[in-house]
Design a protein around this motif. Structure first.
Motif, PDB file in Angstrom:
ATOM      1  N   LYS A 169       0.863  -1.179   0.000  1.00 46.42           N
ATOM      2  CA  LYS A 169       0.000   0.000   0.000  1.00 46.42           C
ATOM      3  C   LYS A 169       0.898   1.227   0.000  1.00 46.42           C
ATOM      4  N   VAL A 170       0.747   2.051  -1.008  1.00 44.88           N
ATOM      5  CA  VAL A 170       1.640   3.209  -1.164  1.00 44.88           C
ATOM      6  C   VAL A 170       0.818   4.489  -1.204  1.00 44.88           C
ATOM      7  N   VAL A 171       1.201   5.438  -0.361  1.00 37.15           N
ATOM      8  CA  VAL A 171       0.623   6.784  -0.401  1.00 37.15           C
ATOM      9  C   VAL A 171       1.730   7.725  -0.857  1.00 37.15           C
ATOM     10  N   LEU A 172       1.489   8.460  -1.939  1.00 38.94           N
ATOM     11  CA  LEU A 172       2.474   9.399  -2.448  1.00 38.94           C
ATOM     12  C   LEU A 172       1.994  10.823  -2.189  1.00 38.94           C
ATOM     13  N   LEU A 173       2.830  11.612  -1.522  1.00 34.02           N
ATOM     14  CA  LEU A 173       2.463  12.973  -1.143  1.00 34.02           C
ATOM     15  C   LEU A 173       3.294  13.980  -1.932  1.00 34.02           C
ATOM     16  N   GLU A 174       2.635  14.945  -2.544  1.00 41.50           N
ATOM     17  CA  GLU A 174       3.310  15.998  -3.292  1.00 41.50           C
ATOM     18  C   GLU A 174       2.802  17.350  -2.820  1.00 41.50           C
ATOM     19  N   ALA A 175       3.741  18.253  -2.513  1.00 35.90           N
ATOM     20  CA  ALA A 175       3.373  19.564  -1.983  1.00 35.90           C
ATOM     21  C   ALA A 175       2.770  20.478  -3.047  1.00 35.90           C
ATOM     22  N   LEU A 176       3.108  20.256  -4.310  1.00 38.16           N
ATOM     23  CA  LEU A 176       2.613  21.097  -5.393  1.00 38.16           C
ATOM     24  C   LEU A 176       1.305  20.536  -5.960  1.00 38.16           C
ATOM     25  N   PRO A 177       0.638  21.290  -6.824  1.00 36.85           N
ATOM     26  CA  PRO A 177      -0.658  20.842  -7.346  1.00 36.85           C
ATOM     27  C   PRO A 177      -0.584  19.669  -8.324  1.00 36.85           C
ATOM     28  N   ARG A 178       0.623  19.275  -8.735  1.00 33.54           N
ATOM     29  CA  ARG A 178       0.757  18.126  -9.632  1.00 33.54           C
ATOM     30  C   ARG A 178       2.146  17.512  -9.475  1.00 33.54           C
ATOM     31  N   ALA A 181       5.962  18.702 -11.365  1.00 35.16           N
ATOM     32  CA  ALA A 181       5.612  20.091 -11.686  1.00 35.16           C
ATOM     33  C   ALA A 181       6.829  20.922 -12.085  1.00 35.16           C
ATOM     34  N   ARG A 182       7.985  20.602 -11.552  1.00 36.38           N
ATOM     35  CA  ARG A 182       9.173  21.415 -11.835  1.00 36.38           C
ATOM     36  C   ARG A 182       9.858  21.039 -13.145  1.00 36.38           C
ATOM     37  N   VAL A 183       9.511  19.892 -13.701  1.00 39.97           N
ATOM     38  CA  VAL A 183      10.285  19.405 -14.853  1.00 39.97           C
ATOM     39  C   VAL A 183       9.450  19.072 -16.077  1.00 39.97           C
ATOM     40  N   ALA A 184       8.122  19.081 -15.965  1.00 39.28           N
ATOM     41  CA  ALA A 184       7.296  18.645 -17.099  1.00 39.28           C
ATOM     42  C   ALA A 184       6.009  19.448 -17.181  1.00 39.28           C
ATOM     43  N   GLY A 185       5.386  19.383 -18.350  1.00 36.15           N
ATOM     44  CA  GLY A 185       4.118  20.065 -18.560  1.00 36.15           C
ATOM     45  C   GLY A 185       2.966  19.320 -17.911  1.00 36.15           C
ATOM     46  N   GLU A 186       1.849  20.019 -17.774  1.00 36.41           N
ATOM     47  CA  GLU A 186       0.699  19.431 -17.076  1.00 36.41           C
ATOM     48  C   GLU A 186       0.179  18.149 -17.711  1.00 36.41           C
ATOM     49  N   PRO A 187       0.141  18.009 -19.045  1.00 34.14           N
ATOM     50  CA  PRO A 187      -0.364  16.745 -19.607  1.00 34.14           C
ATOM     51  C   PRO A 187       0.426  15.527 -19.133  1.00 34.14           C
ATOM     52  N   LEU A 188       1.751  15.671 -19.006  1.00 34.14           N
ATOM     53  CA  LEU A 188       2.550  14.537 -18.540  1.00 34.14           C
ATOM     54  C   LEU A 188       2.281  14.270 -17.062  1.00 34.14           C
ATOM     55  N   SER A 189       2.143  15.331 -16.287  1.00 41.35           N
ATOM     56  CA  SER A 189       1.835  15.175 -14.861  1.00 41.35           C
ATOM     57  C   SER A 189       0.528  14.412 -14.674  1.00 41.35           C
TER      58      SER A 189
END
Length: 408
Positions: A169-178, A181-189
Motif C-alpha cells: 500500500k503506497v501513499v504518495l504525497l506531493e506539496a505542489l498541485p501536480r 511540476a518542476r520538470v514537465a508540462g501538465e499533460p505529462l503530470s
C-alpha cells in the motif's frame, strides 16, 4: 600521498573523468576518492531495477574492479574529504590524511535532501542516493505494510512504482498541485498521476507534511490540518543538497552548487567541478545558470574537464537528456522544458504512447516521449537546432519528426 589528478566522487562523473583521461593517453597518476565502500556504480537503477531486484549489484557497476587496476586508477574508498587547501594543492580527509594533487576534479554530487521537520531523522525515514540507501529501503519494505513516499518527482514516482508492483500500500504525497511540476508540462503530470492511481497508489497533491510521528521509529506522517497517515516506512525523494561545502569554504564561487565556466573550471586554480554539484550557464536554458542532476550531464562534463586538462579544451555544449522507467512505461526526455510558452501533445495518451513537444517563441526546446522511442531519437535534432515548427506539423503522428528537421 600525492597524485597528478585527484577526483573527489566515485559516481558517474568521477568514473567517466578517469576513463576519459586514460583514453586521452594521460599517463600521470590518478586517484578517485569515494565516500562509499563500493567502486563506481550506476545510480539510476537504485530506485528502479536494483530496488526491484531485477539487477544484482554486479550488473550496475560502471566497470569491473579489474578495469581500474589495469588502468592504474587508485581507489581511495570509504573516505570523506573534509577540506581543501587550494594554495597547497591538497585535500584533507576526515581522518586527517593529507592528499596532494596537481589538478582536482570535484565530482562529489550531493546528499538526499531530507525534511527539516520534527521526526525527520527518525529511523524508518529513508532517502535514496546510495546502494546502502537502496538496500535499507528494500529490507524495510519487505516487512512494511503501508509506505508513504514524500515527493512527486522522478525518484518518488519510481519508488512508488516498484513498491506497488510488490503489492504494498503506497501513499504518495506531493506539496505542489501536480507531480513532476518542476520538470514537465501538465499533460505529462496528469498522465502519470492517472497511471499511478490505476496501479493502486494513493496520490495526494497540494499537501504539506508537518511532522513524522513515532517514538523510536517512524509510524506515521502528520499533515497540515492534523491528519496522520500511518506508515511503516517513509521514503523521501525531494532532491539533493549539492556537496560543495569544502569548495565554498576554500573560497570557490557558488552557493547552490559551485560555479564553473564553460570548461568546468571553478574560480580556484587547478580545480574543476562536474555533475550534479556544478552550476553552469547552460545554452539550452537560455544561458541561465543551472545545475543538472543527470547521468548525461555528469558524463559530458567529465569529458569536458578531462579534455581541458589534456590540452584539448572544448566548451561544454551538450543537449540535456534523461529517462525514467515506471511500470511498463519508458519516459525519455531531451532538452529543458523550463520557460516553455506552448506544449503540443503528439499522439494519444490513452494509448500509453505519446510525446509532448515544448515550444518557446515557436521553436522546439524539449520533448517528453512516453513509449515513443522514434520521437525521442528524431526529436533531438529539433531541440539542438531550435527548429521552428507549427503545432499542426508537430501533432501529426503520420509525419515523422525527422521530416521537420529536413524541412528546417
Amino acid at each position: 600521498m600525492n597524485f597528478d589528478i585527484v577526483i573527489v566522487g566515485a559516481g558517474h562523473g568521477g568514473a567517466q573523468a578517469a576513463i576519459m583521461l586514460r583514453q586521452l593517453k594521460f599517463e600521470g597518476s590518478i586517484a578517485i576518492i569515494g565516500e562509499e565502500p563500493e567502486i563506481p556504480y550506476e545510480r539510476p537503477p537504485l530506485s528502479k531495477e536494483y530496488f526491484a531486484g531485477e539487477k544484482p549489484f554486479e550488473r550496475i557497476l560502471i566497470r569491473p574492479a579489474k578495469f581500474w587496476e589495469e588502468r592504474d586508477v587508485a581507489m581511495l574508498l570509504g573516505t570523506h574529504v573534509a577540506s581543501i587547501d587550494p594554495d597547497g594543492h591538497a585535500v584533507t580527509t576526515s581522518s586527517g590524511e593529507r592528499i596532494g594533487y596537481g589538478k582536482l576534479i570535484w565530482a562529489a554530487g550531493g546528499a538526499p535532501r531530507m525534511l527539516p521537520i520534527p521526526g525527520g531523522n527518525l529511523p524508518g525515514v529513508q532517502g535514496v542516493r546510495t546502494r546502502a540507501d537502496a538496500d535499507a529501503m528494500k529490507a524495510a519494505s519487505e516487512t512494511a505494510d503501508q509506505i508513504v513516499v514524500i515527493g512527486g518527482g522522478y525518484i518518488g514516482l519510481e519508488a512508488a512504482a516498484v513498491l506497488s508492483k510488490f503489492g504494498k500500500k503506497v501513499v504518495l504525497l506531493e506539496a505542489l498541485p501536480r507531480v513532476l511540476a518542476r520538470v514537465a508540462g501538465e499533460p505529462l503530470s496528469r498522465f502519470y498521476e492517472a497511471e499511478h492511481r490505476a496501479h493502486g497508489v494513493d496520490v495526494r497533491l497540494d499537501v504539506k507534511v508537518e511532522a513524522i510521528e513515532g517514538d523510536h521509529r517512524a509510524t506515521g506522517v502528520r499533515l497540515a490540518g492534523g491528519d496522520v497517515i500511518a506508515a511503516d516506512l517513509v521514503i523521501v525523494g525531494i532532491g539533493i543538497v549539492p556537496a560543495v561545502e569544502p569548495l565554498i569554504a576554500a573560497g570557490a564561487e557558488g552557493g547552490n552548487g559551485v560555479l564553473v565556466d564553460e570548461y568546468c573550471r571553478t574560480s580556484l586554480p587547478d580545480i574543476f567541478a562536474i555533475g550534479d554539484c556544478a552550476a553552469h550557464a547552460n545554452d539550452f536554458a537560455e544561458g541561465a545558470t543551472i545545475r543538472l542532476e543527470s547521468v548525461q550531464n555528469a558524463n559530458d562534463m567529465a569529458n569536458t574537464a578531462a579534455k581541458a586538462i589534456c590540452g584539448d579544451a572544448q566548451p561544454y555544449h551538450a543537449v540535456p537528456w534523461f529517462w525514467s522507467n515506471q511500470y511498463d512505461l519508458k519516459l525519455q526526455t531531451v532538452g529543458l522544458s523550463t520557460g516553455h510558452d506552448d506544449v503540443i501533445v503528439r499522439g494519444d495518451p490513452s494509448a500509453r504512447s505519446f510525446s509532448l513537444v515544448y515550444l518557446r517563441k515557436g521553436r522546439v526546446i524539449a520533448l517528453d516521449c512516453v513509449n515513443a522511442v522514434k520521437d525521442y531519437v528524431q526529436g533531438k535534432a529539433l531541440v539542438v537546432q531550435g527548429t521552428q515548427a507549427t503545432a499542426a506539423d508537430l501533432a501529426d503522428t503520420s509525419r515523422p519528426l525527422k521530416e521537420l528537421v529536413t524541412a528546417a
